[in-house]
Enzyme design. Structure first.
Site, PDB file in Angstrom:
ATOM      1  N   HIS A   7      33.699  41.146  32.603  1.00  0.00           N
ATOM      2  CA  HIS A   7      32.781  40.188  31.903  1.00  0.00           C
ATOM      3  C   HIS A   7      32.188  41.612  31.186  1.00  0.00           C
ATOM      4  CE1 HIS A   7      32.827  36.287  34.134  1.00  0.00           C
ATOM      5  NE2 HIS A   7      33.770  37.099  34.414  1.00  0.00           N
ATOM      6  N   GLU A  35      29.357  41.682  30.433  1.00  0.00           N
ATOM      7  CA  GLU A  35      28.342  42.370  31.015  1.00  0.00           C
ATOM      8  C   GLU A  35      28.590  43.236  31.798  1.00  0.00           C
ATOM      9  OE1 GLU A  35      27.135  38.081  30.917  1.00  0.00           O
ATOM     10  OE2 GLU A  35      29.609  38.717  31.061  1.00  0.00           O
ATOM     11  N   CYS A  47      26.671  34.656  34.635  1.00  0.00           N
ATOM     12  CA  CYS A  47      27.382  33.709  35.591  1.00  0.00           C
ATOM     13  C   CYS A  47      26.729  34.725  36.904  1.00  0.00           C
ATOM     14  CB  CYS A  47      28.565  34.074  35.616  1.00  0.00           C
ATOM     15  SG  CYS A  47      29.274  36.054  36.222  1.00  0.00           S
ATOM     16  N   CYS A  92      27.307  38.882  37.047  1.00  0.00           N
ATOM     17  CA  CYS A  92      26.128  39.440  36.574  1.00  0.00           C
ATOM     18  C   CYS A  92      25.909  39.650  37.000  1.00  0.00           C
ATOM     19  CB  CYS A  92      27.149  38.760  34.635  1.00  0.00           C
ATOM     20  SG  CYS A  92      28.809  38.763  34.051  1.00  0.00           S
TER      21      CYS A  92
END
Length: 159
Positions: A60, A62, A90, A93
């Site tokens: 992701h 992040e 999410c 993360c």
């Protein structure tokens, strides 16, 4: 960070950088989410979603930005830093943000299905956590949301 005044003057500038990264990811077929990690007013890590490109479900935006910053710092902890991300984080993360000791998260669009900062609970408010994260949502939220909507609209039009 508790007694420190938060400088919000550059929040939109850093979020625009994250939006630029999101656009780079979209151009490569990835869901357009971008992130920049800032410490002492400087970008120390940046990334966009790349799970398809990397065959890595953890890639992701992040995660990519935090990994880059940790490598550059030579430390897995990044105290005093602010993470700017175009979409509400999410659970994966959010856990990473706590473990990295990131001081503040600024996100653009809410994620009603899987966002755990405000949409599907308030992860950072959990009493069992050993680190507190300051949160600000909605920074350039409309622009961030439009980037996602346009991406999925175009994808549906292809099918």
């Amino acid at each position: 960070m508790r007694n420190r005044i938060i400088d919000r003057s550059r929040d939109q500038d850093f979020m625009r950088q994250a939006l630029d990264l999101a656009a780079q990811g979209a151009a490569l077929g990835e869901v357009p989410v971008g992130a920049v990690l800032v410490r002492d007013g400087e970008v120390v890590g940046a990334g966009f979603n790349r799970p398809i490109l990397d065959s890595d479900p953890s890639a992701h935006a992040e995660m990519v930005a935090i990994r880059a910053a940790a490598q550059a710092a030579g430390n897995y902890r990044l105290p005093g830093s602010t993470l700017y991300v175009t979409l509400e984080p999410c659970s994966m993360c959010a856990g990473l943000i706590v473990h990295a000791r990131i001081a503040r998260v600024v996100f653009g669009a809410s994620e009603p299905k899987a966002g755990v900062v405000q949409s599907q609970g308030r992860f950072f408010d959990q009493l069992f956590l050993n680190h507190r994260v300051l949160v600000e949502g909605g920074v350039l939220g409309e622009e961030c949301g439009q980037a996602l909507s346009a991406f999925f609209k175009a994808r549906r039009a292809k099918d």
